[in-house]
Design a protein around this motif. Structure first.
Motif, PDB file in Angstrom:
ATOM      1  N   GLU A  16       0.831  -1.195   0.000  1.00  0.00           N
ATOM      2  CA  GLU A  16       0.000   0.000   0.000  1.00  0.00           C
ATOM      3  C   GLU A  16       0.874   1.256   0.000  1.00  0.00           C
ATOM      4  O   GLU A  16       2.006   1.243   0.483  1.00  0.00           O
ATOM      5  N   GLY A  17       0.332   2.327  -0.525  1.00  0.00           N
ATOM      6  CA  GLY A  17       1.036   3.603  -0.500  1.00  0.00           C
ATOM      7  C   GLY A  17       0.547   4.464   0.649  1.00  0.00           C
ATOM      8  O   GLY A  17      -0.063   3.989   1.598  1.00  0.00           O
ATOM      9  N   GLY A  18       0.834   5.731   0.543  1.00  0.00           N
ATOM     10  CA  GLY A  18       0.391   6.679   1.558  1.00  0.00           C
ATOM     11  C   GLY A  18       1.494   7.636   1.939  1.00  0.00           C
ATOM     12  O   GLY A  18       2.603   7.608   1.393  1.00  0.00           O
ATOM     13  N   ILE A  57       4.167   7.704  -1.069  1.00  0.00           N
ATOM     14  CA  ILE A  57       4.435   6.502  -1.856  1.00  0.00           C
ATOM     15  C   ILE A  57       3.136   6.011  -2.470  1.00  0.00           C
ATOM     16  O   ILE A  57       2.130   5.871  -1.764  1.00  0.00           O
ATOM     17  N   GLU A  58       3.161   5.752  -3.766  1.00  0.00           N
ATOM     18  CA  GLU A  58       1.994   5.196  -4.447  1.00  0.00           C
ATOM     19  C   GLU A  58       1.937   3.681  -4.232  1.00  0.00           C
ATOM     20  O   GLU A  58       2.963   3.043  -3.996  1.00  0.00           O
ATOM     21  N   PRO A  59       0.764   3.087  -4.312  1.00  0.00           N
ATOM     22  CA  PRO A  59       0.685   1.619  -4.242  1.00  0.00           C
ATOM     23  C   PRO A  59       1.556   0.988  -5.332  1.00  0.00           C
ATOM     24  O   PRO A  59       1.630   1.486  -6.451  1.00  0.00           O
ATOM     25  N   GLU A  80      13.787   4.485  -3.580  1.00  0.00           N
ATOM     26  CA  GLU A  80      14.463   4.127  -2.335  1.00  0.00           C
ATOM     27  C   GLU A  80      13.503   4.105  -1.160  1.00  0.00           C
ATOM     28  O   GLU A  80      13.640   3.270  -0.255  1.00  0.00           O
ATOM     29  N   ALA A  81      12.508   4.972  -1.143  1.00  0.00           N
ATOM     30  CA  ALA A  81      11.542   4.963  -0.036  1.00  0.00           C
ATOM     31  C   ALA A  81      10.712   3.685  -0.047  1.00  0.00           C
ATOM     32  O   ALA A  81      10.319   3.183   1.017  1.00  0.00           O
TER      33      ALA A  81
END
Length: 408
Positions: free
Chosen positions: A180-182, A206-208, A301-302
């Protein structure tokens, strides 16, 4: 000063000498390319670090071990003084190997005195600087493995660093983990050691996405080669294609084809290519081209950091005494440093350390790319989820590999 820190100092300093123990005296002098350094220079440089930034900084009226070592063993610290050009480190037949080891022994003795007799008002500052120096030495331990491998590879005799029969195992099945992103936290925020480039902790969106369950194998990369991957300009970034044409790249570094069969040079000798093992020694350009050919992309990297935060720090590190990536699962930590699609830049609100220590990381935040996770040449106590390694996109002599990602 704590006995634990003094013990850790002795252990890590001993490890550097142990890495060089299999070498012949002639091997200490080699510098195969400008990116590498002679093992003798590495041993002297990490010693110079302690002498310059600990002994000269905290010992009153300190007298340097040798007047010219500050020039010979300075790497890139402009605030400290001038230095031997990097490309000419291999020209230094003196000091001899024996003299470099004598230098190490003398500085270790002086450091032991400093750690025992430190002024209590300076103890915290000394401990912080010693800790940085030990992690700096562990970085050079990685470089020793990398540089020794390249030095030996350039020799037509293909010398063996450490004789060992590499195990033959099948590759783990490739699956995909949906994540999941967020708006998430990224970067280091703790009381233990971390480099300044891992700070400060900050928010990142961060996108899914999905991450491959393991590193890309030699078999998968070989399919890219056989499909004309190095002949198709449409797969490459412009600078990458320039390097392909200029340097005649046709395969990863250390691959060699003989009588129609692929072989790979390792620190354990010249071996038939293990198709199940992770592909190693690719540049960022090659990793990016392979990802594009695969219909995927490289992870940010994230994205890797947040996966690593959830996992125990276990994997294929130097304690395995096998200095080549192996097939299997659990390749998130160790095995190979993983290229990311993230340029090496400063985090929001980043501030370099004061004084000469500010030259350690910050001034290199340009034109390089981040790698994550550690490698088989990484000490197991030298890695964190937030650790940011970095290399130029054309570099291939480091132990780097590929993990694919895709958008959901």
């Amino acid at each position: 000063m704590t006995a634990a820190l003094a013990s850790e100092y002795q252990r890590i300093r001993h490890t550097s000498a142990a890495i060089c123990a299999p070498l012949a005296r002639d091997d200490y002098q080699l510098q195969s390319i400008v990116e590498t350094s002679p093992p003798k220079w590495h041993l002297g440089h990490v010693t110079w670090f302690f002498e310059t930034f600990l002994l000269q900084a905290f010992v009153k009226n300190y007298q340097p071990f040798h007047a010219d070592y500050n020039y010979l063993f300075n790497s890139y610290y402009q605030t400290v003084g001038s230095m031997q050009p990097r490309a000419e480190r291999g020209l230094m037949s003196r000091p001899t190997v024996e003299e470099v080891y004598a230098y190490r022994a003398a500085i270790d003795e002086r450091m032991a005195n400093l750690l025992t007799d430190a002024d209590p008002s300076q103890a915290q500052a000394i401990a912080a600087r010693v800790t940085l120096g030990l992690h700096h030495e562990q970085q050079h331990q990685e470089l020793l493995y990398m540089d020794i491998k390249h030095n030996f590879w350039r020799n037509p005799l293909r010398p063996i660093y450490l004789p060992k029969t590499l195990p033959v195992r099948e590759a783990a099945p490739l699956t995909w983990e949906t994540r999941e992103g967020g708006l998430l936290e990224s970067g280091f925020d703790g009381d233990s050691f971390a480099y300044d480039n891992e700070r400060p902790q900050h928010k990142v969106w961060i996108e899914p996405h999905r991450l491959a369950s393991r590193l890309t194998t030699n078999a998968e990369y070989l399919a890219f080669i056989q499909d004309g991957g190095y002949q198709r300009a449409d797969l490459w970034l412009a600078d990458g294609w320039h390097h392909v044409k200029q340097h005649g790249w046709q395969a990863p570094l250390y691959w060699e084809q003989r009588d129609g069969q692929w072989y790979e040079f390792t620190l354990h000798g010249f071996e038939p290519l293990n198709l199940a093992a992770p592909v190693a020694h690719t540049s960022y350009y090659e990793a990016d081209a392979f990802a594009r050919w695969s219909g995927k992309r490289l992870p940010l990297e994230a994205e890797l950091e947040h996966q690593l935060r959830e996992l125990p720090i276990t994997g294929h590190f130097t304690d395995s005494n096998t200095f080549h990536p192996q097939p299997g699962t659990g390749q998130h930590y160790g095995s190979l440093w993983e290229w990311t699609a993230s340029p090496y830049t400063a985090y929001p609100r980043f501030k370099p350390l004061e004084g000469s220590m500010g030259e350690y990381n910050g001034k290199f935040m340009c034109n390089q790319w981040v790698l994550r996770g550690g490698a088989c040449i990484t000490p197991p106590d030298h890695i964190r989820p937030t650790y940011r390694n970095f290399f130029y996109p054309h570099d291939r002599w480091q132990f780097s590999g590929i993990r694919l990602a895709e958008d959901v």
